[in-house]
Every structure is written in structure tokens, then in C-alpha cells.
Motif scaffolding. Structure first.
Motif, short mmCIF file in Angstrom:
data_model
loop_
_atom_site.label_atom_id
_atom_site.label_comp_id
_atom_site.label_asym_id
_atom_site.label_seq_id
_atom_site.Cartn_x
_atom_site.Cartn_y
_atom_site.Cartn_z
N LEU A 55 -56.18 -1.01 -14.12
CA LEU A 55 -57.64 -0.98 -14.11
C LEU A 55 -58.21 -0.20 -12.92
CD1 LEU A 55 -58.28 -4.71 -15.13
CD2 LEU A 55 -58.14 -2.70 -16.62
N TRP B 269 -63.29 -1.93 -8.59
CA TRP B 269 -62.05 -2.35 -9.23
C TRP B 269 -62.06 -3.86 -9.48
CZ3 TRP B 269 -57.60 -4.52 -6.33
CH2 TRP B 269 -56.45 -4.67 -7.12
N THR C 239 -64.29 -4.75 -12.30
CA THR C 239 -63.65 -4.50 -13.60
C THR C 239 -62.70 -5.65 -13.95
OG1 THR C 239 -63.81 -2.11 -13.29
CG2 THR C 239 -62.17 -2.89 -14.87
N TRP D 77 -62.88 -8.34 -17.07
CA TRP D 77 -61.78 -8.63 -17.99
C TRP D 77 -61.61 -10.14 -18.11
CZ3 TRP D 77 -57.22 -11.23 -18.40
CH2 TRP D 77 -56.38 -10.89 -19.46
#
Length: 175
Positions: free
Chosen positions: A38, A61, A64, A68
Motif C-alpha cells: 500500500l 500510507w 490508506t 483498508w
């Protein structure tokens, strides 16, 4: 009451996060993602040059990764370094019922493991910075610490033994 597990397998580079995370997810019957997959391209390029990421690099990051986790209310496992408390707090901002499995090992054990991973974008030279950055889980953080100097099956079994029903405890009332 229990919920399906949302687990972050954390530790320094070379501790076995990806291998243990995938095995744990399979054992629990939940999806798995390696947070390395990712990373934005700029982060991978920076690490490939032997440069440590800073908090500015990590923020999007971690967002992200948090997204998820939010998208998997039925449970999931993520392998992610999560070295600092602030990073773990950022992930908990997305999902309050999050548990951390910290794969802990001595520098020699980790260095040996890292040396056996040719072609990985995280060079062994960054191991020192990883250990310097690592902030161990605090007593108020939901998580377990397991020694990496054993088989993957033993590590997964130790985690599962702490959760006989195969699920993490409820940590918030809103999930």
C-alpha cells in the motif's frame, strides 16, 4: 460480545510480519493485506535509496491502511511496521477495535532474517533506524508481544491461544 478480529501484525523490518500475517489471516479465515503493498511509489523509491521514511511520508500510507481496515468490518489482518505509538493511534482512529501483534526479536535474529530476503526494497542498512524508532506497545494498547525466534505455526498458535474463540475482544461500543 465479540467481533471478528482486526489485527495489525507489527514489528521492525525482517521480523516476519508478512509471513505471520498471512498465516494468521488464513487461520482466522479473514482477508490479509501486506501494508508494504500500500506504500505510494515515492515511499518505495525513498526506501530503495536507503533513506528512512519520515512521519510526513508515512501519514498518507497509514491513512490508506486505516481505510483498508475500515473497509473490512468482518475482520482482517494487516502486516505493518506500526513502530510508533502515534502510528498505531492513527490506525485506531479508523478502527477502535484494533489489536496489535508485536513480533519482537533481538537485533541478531532480525538481521539474519533480513539478510535472507534478497531484493526486498527495505535495505538492511535501515534496520538500525527501525530499532531506534520502535516504541513498544504500552499497557493501555490492546495487543500481545510474541518472540519471533520460533516457527510461524508456533507464533500463530500463541496468538490464537490468547483468543480461544478465534476473535479479538470488543474494545468499543460503536463497532
Amino acid at each position: 460480545m465479540t467481533h471478528p478480529p482486526l489485527v495489525v501484525v507489527m514489528g521492525v523490518s525482517g521480523s516476519g510480519k508478512s509471513t505471520v500475517g498471512a498465516a494468521l489471516a488464513q487461520r482466522l479465515g479473514v482477508p490479509f493485506v501486506d501494508a508494504d503493498d500500500l506504500h505510494p511509489a515515492a515511499n518505495i523509491a525513498k526506501m530503495s535509496r536507503g533513506e528512512a521514511l519520515d512521519d510526513h511520508d508515512r501519514h498518507p500510507w497509514l491513512e490508506t491502511i486505516g481505510g483498508w481496515l475500515e473497509a473490512h468490518p468482518g475482520g482482517g489482518v494487516v502486516s505493518c511496521s506500526a513502530l510508533k505509538r502515534a502510528y498505531r493511534d492513527q490506525l485506531r482512529h479508523h478502527v477502535h477495535r484494533l489489536e496489535f501483534l508485536h513480533l519482537q526479536g533481538g537485533r541478531d535474529v532480525i538481521a539474519r532474517r533480513q539478510a535472507s530476503r534478497p531484493g526486498h526494497f527495505m535495505p538492511a542498512s535501515l534496520l538500525t533506524s527501525q530499532f531506534a524508532t520502535l516504541e513498544p506497545l504500552q499497557p493501555d494498547e490492546d495487543g500481545v508481544v510474541i518472540d519471533v525466534d520460533q516457527s510461524v505455526d508456533q507464533i500463530v498458535q500463541q496468538y490464537v491461544d490468547r483468543h480461544p474463540a478465534g476473535v479479538a475482544p470488543t474494545l468499543d461500543k460503536e463497532s
